[in-house]
Design an enzyme around this catalytic site. Structure first.
Site, PDB file in Angstrom:
ATOM      1  N   LYS A 203       0.833  -1.214   0.000  1.00 38.64           N
ATOM      2  CA  LYS A 203       0.000   0.000   0.000  1.00 38.64           C
ATOM      3  C   LYS A 203       0.867   1.263   0.000  1.00 38.64           C
ATOM      4  O   LYS A 203       0.617   2.194  -0.746  1.00 38.64           O
ATOM      5  CB  LYS A 203      -0.919   0.043   1.239  1.00 38.64           C
ATOM      6  CG  LYS A 203      -1.877  -1.130   1.362  1.00 38.64           C
ATOM      7  CD  LYS A 203      -2.860  -0.933   2.517  1.00 38.64           C
ATOM      8  CE  LYS A 203      -2.197  -0.894   3.888  1.00 38.64           C
ATOM      9  NZ  LYS A 203      -1.591  -2.145   4.326  1.00 38.64           N
TER      10      LYS A 203
ATOM     11  N   ARG B 211      -9.516   0.900   9.181  1.00 33.99           N
ATOM     12  CA  ARG B 211      -9.122  -0.471   9.492  1.00 33.99           C
ATOM     13  C   ARG B 211     -10.196  -1.210  10.274  1.00 33.99           C
ATOM     14  O   ARG B 211     -10.005  -2.392  10.570  1.00 33.99           O
ATOM     15  CB  ARG B 211      -7.860  -0.442  10.343  1.00 33.99           C
ATOM     16  CG  ARG B 211      -6.563  -0.769   9.564  1.00 33.99           C
ATOM     17  CD  ARG B 211      -5.447  -0.493  10.502  1.00 33.99           C
ATOM     18  NE  ARG B 211      -4.225  -1.191  10.337  1.00 33.99           N
ATOM     19  CZ  ARG B 211      -3.124  -0.670   9.793  1.00 33.99           C
ATOM     20  NH1 ARG B 211      -3.169   0.501   9.204  1.00 33.99           N
ATOM     21  NH2 ARG B 211      -2.002  -1.338   9.821  1.00 33.99           N
TER      22      ARG B 211
ATOM     23  N   ARG C 233      12.202  -6.278   5.154  1.00 33.13           N
ATOM     24  CA  ARG C 233      12.286  -4.898   4.653  1.00 33.13           C
ATOM     25  C   ARG C 233      13.027  -3.963   5.617  1.00 33.13           C
ATOM     26  O   ARG C 233      12.996  -4.134   6.828  1.00 33.13           O
ATOM     27  CB  ARG C 233      10.895  -4.354   4.299  1.00 33.13           C
ATOM     28  CG  ARG C 233      10.005  -4.057   5.462  1.00 33.13           C
ATOM     29  CD  ARG C 233       8.618  -3.630   4.971  1.00 33.13           C
ATOM     30  NE  ARG C 233       7.726  -3.383   6.092  1.00 33.13           N
ATOM     31  CZ  ARG C 233       6.446  -3.037   5.976  1.00 33.13           C
ATOM     32  NH1 ARG C 233       5.894  -2.911   4.771  1.00 33.13           N
ATOM     33  NH2 ARG C 233       5.708  -2.827   7.046  1.00 33.13           N
TER      34      ARG C 233
ATOM     35  N   ARG D 168      11.562  -1.235  10.993  1.00 36.26           N
ATOM     36  CA  ARG D 168      10.472  -0.912  11.912  1.00 36.26           C
ATOM     37  C   ARG D 168      10.445  -1.921  13.048  1.00 36.26           C
ATOM     38  O   ARG D 168      10.572  -3.120  12.808  1.00 36.26           O
ATOM     39  CB  ARG D 168       9.137  -0.938  11.159  1.00 36.26           C
ATOM     40  CG  ARG D 168       8.871   0.324  10.377  1.00 36.26           C
ATOM     41  CD  ARG D 168       7.647   0.226   9.512  1.00 36.26           C
ATOM     42  NE  ARG D 168       6.479  -0.348  10.177  1.00 36.26           N
ATOM     43  CZ  ARG D 168       5.269  -0.371   9.631  1.00 36.26           C
ATOM     44  NH1 ARG D 168       5.061   0.154   8.439  1.00 36.26           N
ATOM     45  NH2 ARG D 168       4.251  -0.915  10.275  1.00 36.26           N
TER      46      ARG D 168
ATOM     47  N   ARG E  60      -0.562  -8.557  13.339  1.00 37.88           N
ATOM     48  CA  ARG E  60      -1.110  -7.507  12.466  1.00 37.88           C
ATOM     49  C   ARG E  60      -1.990  -8.127  11.380  1.00 37.88           C
ATOM     50  O   ARG E  60      -3.019  -7.583  10.999  1.00 37.88           O
ATOM     51  CB  ARG E  60       0.033  -6.687  11.847  1.00 37.88           C
ATOM     52  CG  ARG E  60       0.681  -5.751  12.893  1.00 37.88           C
ATOM     53  CD  ARG E  60       2.089  -5.327  12.523  1.00 37.88           C
ATOM     54  NE  ARG E  60       2.174  -4.540  11.332  1.00 37.88           N
ATOM     55  CZ  ARG E  60       3.290  -4.390  10.609  1.00 37.88           C
ATOM     56  NH1 ARG E  60       4.420  -4.973  10.999  1.00 37.88           N
ATOM     57  NH2 ARG E  60       3.294  -3.658   9.533  1.00 37.88           N
TER      58      ARG E  60
HETATM   59  P1  AMP Z   1       0.951   0.511   9.313  1.00 34.78           P
HETATM   60  O1  AMP Z   1       2.127   1.369   9.074  1.00 34.78           O
HETATM   61  O2  AMP Z   1      -0.269   0.943   8.518  1.00 34.78           O
HETATM   62  O3  AMP Z   1       1.231  -0.964   9.158  1.00 34.78           O
HETATM   63  O4  AMP Z   1       0.536   0.737  10.853  1.00 34.78           O
HETATM   64  C1  AMP Z   1       1.417   0.409  11.898  1.00 34.78           C
HETATM   65  C2  AMP Z   1       0.646   0.266  13.202  1.00 34.78           C
HETATM   66  O5  AMP Z   1       0.011   1.521  13.512  1.00 34.78           O
HETATM   67  C3  AMP Z   1      -0.505  -0.743  13.164  1.00 34.78           C
HETATM   68  O6  AMP Z   1      -0.051  -2.061  13.436  1.00 34.78           O
HETATM   69  C4  AMP Z   1      -1.408  -0.201  14.270  1.00 34.78           C
HETATM   70  O7  AMP Z   1      -0.897  -0.502  15.555  1.00 34.78           O
HETATM   71  C5  AMP Z   1      -1.285   1.292  14.073  1.00 34.78           C
HETATM   72  N1  AMP Z   1      -2.281   1.814  13.120  1.00 34.78           N
HETATM   73  C6  AMP Z   1      -2.045   2.387  11.903  1.00 34.78           C
HETATM   74  N2  AMP Z   1      -3.179   2.761  11.296  1.00 34.78           N
HETATM   75  C7  AMP Z   1      -4.191   2.406  12.142  1.00 34.78           C
HETATM   76  C8  AMP Z   1      -5.604   2.502  12.075  1.00 34.78           C
HETATM   77  N3  AMP Z   1      -6.219   3.030  11.012  1.00 34.78           N
HETATM   78  N4  AMP Z   1      -6.305   2.044  13.132  1.00 34.78           N
HETATM   79  C9  AMP Z   1      -5.709   1.528  14.223  1.00 34.78           C
HETATM   80  N5  AMP Z   1      -4.374   1.374  14.341  1.00 34.78           N
HETATM   81  C10 AMP Z   1      -3.621   1.822  13.309  1.00 34.78           C
END
Ligand code: AMP
Length: 214
Positions: free
Chosen positions: A13, A88, A127, A161, A172
């Protein structure tokens, strides 16, 4: 144009959103990036979110929806947006409808990247990025041409990360299956969902997205 990119962690994404930013002048709104920035700056939101993120669980709906609302308010009305990693949950999808309606915006496309979870674990745990310029690399697919030196900026420091380890990635993905995948029917009922093979080579994924939004 307002687009949602949906797909489990590591589906691509972020990469595809970046390409749409470059090719269409859209603004990428990534709640993950916003939360990581908040953690780094140790804001009240960041302090609250850190442990949840490290565990691979979801931050509360209210927090992320407020972040998105604030970001949209900072944009001009005509600026198109790509939502990356938001919504989400069903609650976030409902909030987004209200947030957009309040600002006279509507959703044009929801693009879902279909992917194989086991392949994603390999992709995500491999990554890493250049600490200076952010260029992405992968242990398995794309290493710097000169080991230890960033191809783009010549930097020598790289970072991963903290939530890109296998146990957290599995959590996740489980969160995605349980809470995010179920929101697709909301958008399918509106006839705005396109399913794209996210395991195809990156350029092919980009072309498929371009065809959808053309
Ligand atoms: P991402 O970079 O999108 O994989 O997000 C990393 C982490 O941030 C996720 O595993 C969640 O803990 C938190 N997070 C990001 N976006 C959301 C969202 N829309 N709702 C809830 N938690 C989020």
């Amino acid at each position: 144009m307002n687009i949602i990119l949906l797909g489990p962690p590591g589906a691509g994404k972020g990469t595809q959103a970046q390409r749409l930013v470059d090719s269409h002048g859209l603004k990428q709104l990534s709640t993950g990036d916003m939360l990581r920035a908040a953690v780094k700056a140790a804001t009240p939101v960041g302090i609250k979110a850190k442990a949840v993120m490290d565990a691979g669980e979801l931050v509360s709906d209210d927090i992320v929806s407020a972040l998105i609302g604030d970001e949209l308010d900072a944009l001009s009305a005509g600026q198109g947006v790509i939502f990356d990693g938001y919504p989400r949950t069903a609650a976030q999808a409902n909030s987004l409808d209200a947030i957009l309606a309040e600002r006279g915006r509507k959703l044009d496309h929801v693009i879902e990247l279909d992917v194989d979870e086991n392949a994603l674990v390999v992709r995500i745990t491999g990554r890493y990025t250049c600490a200076a310029c952010g260029k992405g690399y992968n242990d398995h697919f794309e290493q710097p041409i000169v080991a230890g030196t960033c191809d783009k900026c010549g930097g020598h420091e790289f970072k991963r990360r903290p939530d890109d380890n296998e146990a957290t990635v599995r959590t996740r993905m489980a969160e995605y299956r349980a809470k995010t995948a179920p929101i697709l029917p909301i958008y399918e009922a509106r006839g705005i969902v396109a399913h794209i093979d996210g395991m195809a080579p990156m350029d092919e994924v980009t072309s498929a997205i371009e065809t959808v939004i053309a």
